[in-house]
Write a protein that holds these residues in place. Structure first.
Motif, PDB file in Angstrom:
ATOM      1  N   SER A 123       0.823  -1.219   0.000  1.00 25.12           N
ATOM      2  CA  SER A 123       0.000   0.000   0.000  1.00 25.12           C
ATOM      3  C   SER A 123       0.852   1.263   0.000  1.00 25.12           C
ATOM      4  CB  SER A 123      -0.933   0.006   1.204  1.00 25.12           C
ATOM      5  OG  SER A 123      -0.229   0.431   2.344  1.00 25.12           O
ATOM      6  N   GLN A 133      -4.157   2.291  -1.899  1.00 18.93           N
ATOM      7  CA  GLN A 133      -4.400   2.681  -0.500  1.00 18.93           C
ATOM      8  C   GLN A 133      -5.369   1.733   0.188  1.00 18.93           C
ATOM      9  OE1 GLN A 133      -6.995   5.817   0.535  1.00 18.93           O
ATOM     10  NE2 GLN A 133      -7.459   6.318  -1.585  1.00 18.93           N
ATOM     11  N   TRP A 134      -6.264   1.083  -0.625  1.00 16.99           N
ATOM     12  CA  TRP A 134      -7.211   0.150  -0.025  1.00 16.99           C
ATOM     13  C   TRP A 134      -6.502  -1.061   0.578  1.00 16.99           C
ATOM     14  CZ3 TRP A 134     -11.769   1.938   0.969  1.00 16.99           C
ATOM     15  CH2 TRP A 134     -12.249   2.999   0.201  1.00 16.99           C
ATOM     16  N   LEU A 137      -6.152  -0.887   4.238  1.00  8.54           N
ATOM     17  CA  LEU A 137      -7.337  -1.351   4.963  1.00  8.54           C
ATOM     18  C   LEU A 137      -7.311  -2.875   5.053  1.00  8.54           C
ATOM     19  CD1 LEU A 137      -9.975  -0.497   6.319  1.00  8.54           C
ATOM     20  CD2 LEU A 137     -11.101  -0.700   4.101  1.00  8.54           C
ATOM     21  N   VAL A 174     -10.044   4.166  10.856  1.00  7.09           N
ATOM     22  CA  VAL A 174     -10.814   3.857   9.661  1.00  7.09           C
ATOM     23  C   VAL A 174     -11.936   4.882   9.484  1.00  7.09           C
ATOM     24  CG1 VAL A 174     -12.352   2.156   8.582  1.00  7.09           C
ATOM     25  CG2 VAL A 174     -10.247   1.402   9.686  1.00  7.09           C
ATOM     26  N   ALA A 175     -12.577   5.249  10.601  1.00  8.96           N
ATOM     27  CA  ALA A 175     -13.658   6.229  10.547  1.00  8.96           C
ATOM     28  C   ALA A 175     -13.149   7.559  10.017  1.00  8.96           C
ATOM     29  CB  ALA A 175     -14.275   6.403  11.926  1.00  8.96           C
ATOM     30  N   LEU A 176     -11.873   7.851  10.313  1.00 11.60           N
ATOM     31  CA  LEU A 176     -11.280   9.099   9.822  1.00 11.60           C
ATOM     32  C   LEU A 176     -10.755   8.926   8.406  1.00 11.60           C
ATOM     33  CD1 LEU A 176      -9.312  10.098  13.051  1.00 11.60           C
ATOM     34  CD2 LEU A 176     -11.294  11.295  12.107  1.00 11.60           C
ATOM     35  N   LYS A 177     -11.009   7.741   7.818  1.00 12.22           N
ATOM     36  CA  LYS A 177     -10.553   7.396   6.472  1.00 12.22           C
ATOM     37  C   LYS A 177      -9.033   7.382   6.377  1.00 12.22           C
ATOM     38  CE  LYS A 177     -14.582   8.362   3.767  1.00 12.22           C
ATOM     39  NZ  LYS A 177     -15.498   8.885   4.821  1.00 12.22           N
ATOM     40  N   ASP A 178      -8.359   7.172   7.495  1.00 13.45           N
ATOM     41  CA  ASP A 178      -6.902   7.114   7.479  1.00 13.45           C
ATOM     42  C   ASP A 178      -6.497   5.632   7.531  1.00 13.45           C
ATOM     43  OD1 ASP A 178      -4.236   7.500   7.655  1.00 13.45           O
ATOM     44  OD2 ASP A 178      -4.354   9.088   9.172  1.00 13.45           O
ATOM     45  N   TYR A 179      -6.592   4.964   6.344  1.00 15.47           N
ATOM     46  CA  TYR A 179      -6.387   3.512   6.320  1.00 15.47           C
ATOM     47  C   TYR A 179      -4.955   3.125   6.639  1.00 15.47           C
ATOM     48  CZ  TYR A 179     -10.830   4.110   4.020  1.00 15.47           C
ATOM     49  OH  TYR A 179     -12.111   4.497   3.735  1.00 15.47           O
ATOM     50  N   THR A 180      -4.020   3.942   6.168  1.00 14.68           N
ATOM     51  CA  THR A 180      -2.617   3.619   6.446  1.00 14.68           C
ATOM     52  C   THR A 180      -2.380   3.559   7.948  1.00 14.68           C
ATOM     53  OG1 THR A 180      -2.073   4.822   4.445  1.00 14.68           O
ATOM     54  CG2 THR A 180      -0.246   4.230   5.900  1.00 14.68           C
ATOM     55  N   GLU A 355     -12.362  16.934  14.222  1.00 16.48           N
ATOM     56  CA  GLU A 355     -11.540  15.774  13.913  1.00 16.48           C
ATOM     57  C   GLU A 355     -10.314  15.716  14.813  1.00 16.48           C
ATOM     58  OE1 GLU A 355     -10.437  15.126   9.741  1.00 16.48           O
ATOM     59  OE2 GLU A 355      -8.668  14.060  10.499  1.00 16.48           O
TER      60      GLU A 355
END
Ligand SMILES: Nc1ncnc2c1ncn2[C@@H]1O[C@H](COP(=O)(O)OP(=O)(O)OP(=O)(O)O)[C@@H](O)[C@H]1O
Ligand SMILES: [Mg+2]
Ligand SMILES: [Zn+2]
Length: 838
Positions: A123, A133-134, A137, A174-180, A355
């Motif tokens: 990733s 980037q997925w 996750l 994950v909720a913050l869309k910060d998958y890394t 945030e």
């Protein structure tokens, strides 16, 4: 049950007795499991809750630092595989430890970690191809299953553990869309856990080396039949060939050999054994065949007790640990509330950056995990206990270990502790014409063979050397007079043997003591009284242990003062002090057991935490009184071993300063662990407040400090035996050679030089590793004793006031026991002072 049988319906009664019979029929076995999922003390309750309800499980104990679960179970009711399955159902990664294997050596990372790492790596190329980037996750999902399983198991019993906190952080990221970030958190957490497990390998190895010392099978000497050690009764005779471990404690009845007792005493040198010598389970028979009559069941052997102690010590929580635990109980929920507050309140009152507050709350939650702090004490304690056990010091718990590090004064017993407790009879005289020598020797040796005092052994041996066999069965009555001697009835005669107190108590008329007994230096004088008449006198001498002076000097260099407490005469005490080169700060002699207790508590009040080192029955109360009571030697008195807080399996007195040093190191390690685990959290929170909340940094700080705490504690495993310099090793060699020679000399004088030459080089030519001449420090002593001459009284036998011997300064008068300081103006008689009624 039979008595109340009628009140039960017949069926129920028979059921009940069936059940009782079944439990009696059960064969309990211990299974050791490596359970990798045990990382904090939090999982202990989980393991117990899972296993305890199983039918056929009698006891469960969890040793967190080595990730070991010990289950005592009936294999016919619940198998090992069933236990493993139950634990793995909760994601605890359990496996049965093979007999004698050393646990989790060379374990590869789990597929979860590998998958997580690979996906995360892939990733990181998202700057080339954004959809990559997925994969981050995916990485989080790949690594999470063990965390989820354990988290669920904890949540189902309403506990909040590290797995749940980490999962909250992952979900938050994950909720913050910060998958890394989510992927990194999972990867860091699982990797750190794996590394911690690897680090624990050494601890597990040490633990199983302690536990797998006893061979599972033994050979019966008469039939050659191979049997399970558990099935061997007391009194059975077993055969132990060269190169085999002794399976059960016992006494040699046939054969001769040399045995390495390192596993018990921490000292590796061959100890000669011949018929009547004691041998212990777990020691190695080096060269010869011996037949051993067992003196204990396998489960009661010394090494099994040792094993149990280390296990129990793990469970008996130490002071610091209790403090941490009680804090953690309030601390975790408090921070959870705080986290919720930080996440929710500012947006509610209209703060703009919602945030940021949410991230800050997550950082707070992750940092709230007290696992490094909770681990700081038990891991360090465990490693130190293991090191202590390896050097032959059995410490009964973490509390004791911590007290060891605080010691300011050490009180030594004389006979058997400072000295070898191996007396030789120098003079033995008949007094008067009432009895003959052979008659007297027969009486004394018969009575003394019922006593375990070191003097008794010497007297019995002396009689035997004059071809007189003791007959203990002819002794009608036997009593020990503490601090005085013994009493026994034989052939209708009432006989007392003991020191001048016994003389004062038992003799009716004043018989003159032979001239040559007066003015003897450095010996203990004994009297034999038969029906009120003095009929015999003898003198005994005993040498200081090798290393005693060195040990006391070493303690002094650590700021610890040493005092001597002895039941023996003042002359003997002064003599010991001379041999030690004046190393002791105070001498107290002619003490009753209760005087020793009083003196120990006085030293405690005056100097601080006090250790008492002793071996005899008369030391037991004082050992219990001291902050740390250390009993000497496996063969020391059982009472002393029971009441003491630690037992020194070897007779190497140099282990005393070593033990204190280990205690100090353990305390320091615990302090460093605690400070660093708190400091890491503070740093992360400060960073979050001052700059921005970085979630992965919080996770790294948490799992990183956990790992650091474990590694720092592991350093304790290297302490003790392993870290000796060359000079120290040399001294140890010299010491063991000398010990060995004295043991051999006791058997046969000329064997001593021969046999020592065989393994270690002739002692007279010097130590084989540095070729310096071997000398024991005690034999070249500077005499530096001040005896308070004014207090010395007249010295005839019936009126012998004790000299009040002081080496440095005078002891507070209230501290001196009345019986030991007989301040004489000339008219004082020890009979008045000490003639107690029993
Ligand atoms: N079995 C015995 N036979 C002869 N004398 C004895 C015996 N037991 C005790 N005594 C006498 O009583 C004294 C006190 O004994 P006690 O056991 O209190 O002290 P100890 O073991 O000799 O000295 P320490 O306290 O230094 O170990 C001894 O020094 C000895 O003179
Ligand atoms: Mg003693
Ligand atoms: Zn943690």
């Amino acid at each position: 049950m039979t008595g109340s049988g009628e009140s039960y319906p017949a069926l129920e009664a028979s059921l009940l007795s069936d059940e009782a019979a079944a439990s009696a029929r059960r064969k309990w076995e211990k299974t050791y499991l490596d359970v990798l999922g045990v990382c904090c003390s939090a999982e202990v309750a989980l393991v117990e809750r899972l296993l305890a309800p199983l039918d056929g499980v009698r006891a469960v104990s969890v040793v967190v630092p080595s990730r070991t679960v010990v289950v005592e179970h009936d294999p016919s009711a619940v198998s090992q595989s069933r236990i493993v399955k139950v634990l793995n159902g909760a994601g605890l990664e359990a496996s049965v430890r093979a007999y004698g294997s050393s646990g989790v050596i060379g374990r590869w990372p789990s597929p979860y970690i590998v998958a997580c790492g690979a996906l995360l790596l892939a990733s990181s190329f998202r700057w080339l191809l954004p959809p990559l980037q997925w994969l981050a996750l995916g990485a989080a999902c790949a690594g999470a299953p063990p965390m989820v399983l354990r988290g669920f198991a904890a949540a189902s019993r309403l506990a909040l553990d590290i797995n749940i906190l980490m999962l909250i952080a992952v979900v938050g990221a994950v909720a913050l869309k910060d998958y890394t970030e989510a992927g990194v958190i999972v990867f860091l957490f699982t990797t750190a856990e794996w590394l911690e497990t690897l680090a624990c390998t050494k601890a597990s190895a040490g633990m199983s080396s302690l536990m797998s010392m006893i061979p599972p099978k033994a050979v019966l000497a008469e039939t050659g039949e191979v049997v399970n050690v558990r099935d061997i009764d007391v009194g059975a005779v077993i055969a132990v060939r060269a190169g085999e471990m002794v399976p059960v404690d016992g006494v040699v009845v046939d054969g001769q050999s040399e045995v390495d007792e390192r596993s018990l005493t921490g000292e590796s040198y061959p100890v000669p054994k011949q018929p009547l010598s004691e041998v212990w389970a777990g020691t190695l028979n080096l060269d010869g065949y011996i037949a051993v009559r067992t003196s204990a069941l396998a489960e009661n052997s010394t090494v099994a007790k040792m094993e149990r102690l280390v296990e129990e010590a793990q469970q008996s929580k130490s002071k610091t640990q209790r403090l941490i635990d009680s804090c953690a109980k309030y601390y975790t929920p408090a921070v959870v509330f705080l986290g919720a507050g930080v996440a929710l309140l500012p947006p509610l009152v209209g703060a703009r950056d919602a945030e940021r507050w949410f991230r800050l709350a997550l950082v707070l939650l992750v940092s709230a995990c007290p696992c490094a702090l909770v681990l700081s004490t038990p891991v360090a304690t465990f490693c130190a206990l293991l090191t202590a056990a390896r050097m032959g010091l059995l410490v009964k718990g973490g509390d004791v270990l911590e007290s060891l590090g605080e010691i300011k004064a050490v009180a030594f017993d004389k006979t058997g502790t400072i000295t070898r407790g191996e007396f030789t009879v120098d003079i033995f005289d008949v007094v008067g014409h009432k009895v003959q020598m052979s008659q007297l020797l027969y009486w004394i040796s018969s009575i003394e063979s019922k006593s375990s005092h070191p003097m008794a052994a010497a007297l019995v041996e002396y009689a035997q050397s004059k071809s007189i066999e003791p007959k203990p069965e002819c002794v009608a009555e036997f009593r020990i007079l503490p601090g005085e001697g013994i009493y026994g009835e034989i052939d209708g005669k009432r006989i007392y043997v003991g020191n001048k107190r016994v003389l004062a108590r038992a003799s009716s008329c004043q018989t003159a003591v032979p001239e040559r007994m007066n003015g003897l230096k450095g010996v203990s004088i004994g009297y034999v009284i038969c029906d009120g008449d003095l009929v015999g006198v003898f003198s005994l001498s005993d040498d200081c242990r090798t290393g005693a002076a060195e040990a006391i000097r070493e303690l002094a260099s650590m700021g610890i003062s040493s005092v001597l407490l002895t039941g023996d005469s003042a002359e003997a005490a002064v003599h010991a002090q001379e041999r030690l080169g004046g190393a002791l700060e105070e001498l107290h002699s002619e003490l009753f057991p209760e005087d020793k207790v009083r003196l120990v508590s006085a030293v405690k009040a005056r100097v601080g935490p006090t250790m008492m080192v002793g071996d005899g029955m008369n030391d037991a109360p004082a050992l219990a009184m001291a902050d740390v009571g250390v009993s000497m030697g496996i063969s020391g008195s059982a009472a002393a071993m029971e009441t003491s807080h630690a037992t020194l399996m070897s007779s190497d007195i140099l282990r005393v300063p070593e033990a204190v040093r280990l205690g100090r190191r353990a305390r320091r390690t615990i302090a460093v662990n605690m400070v660093s685990s708190v400091a890491a959290k503070v740093a992360v929170l400060a960073l979050a407040l001052a700059w921005r909340p970085v979630l992965w940094a919080a996770v790294l700080a948490d799992v990183g400090t956990c790992l650091l705490v474990v590694l720092n504690s592991m350093l304790l495993l290297g302490e003790g035996g392993g870290r000796r310099g060359k000079e120290e090793a040399c001294r140890a060699t010299a010491r063991s050679l000398e010990m060995r020679r004295s043991q051999l000399a006791a058997v046969s004088p000329d064997a001593a030089t021969k046999s020592v030459g065989k393994t270690g080089g002739d002692a007279s030519k010097g130590c084989h590793c540095c070729h310096k001449p071997i000398k024991s420090p005690e034999h070249s002593v500077v005499i530096n004793v001040r005896v308070d001459e004014q207090r010395e009284g007249p010295t005839d036998a019936t009126c012998t006031p004790a000299k009040n011997v002081e080496v440095t300064g005078l002891v507070d008068a209230s501290v001196m026991p009345a019986s030991s300081s007989c301040v004489s103006g000339g008219g004082c008689c020890s009979r008045e002072k000490t003639g107690r009624n029993m």
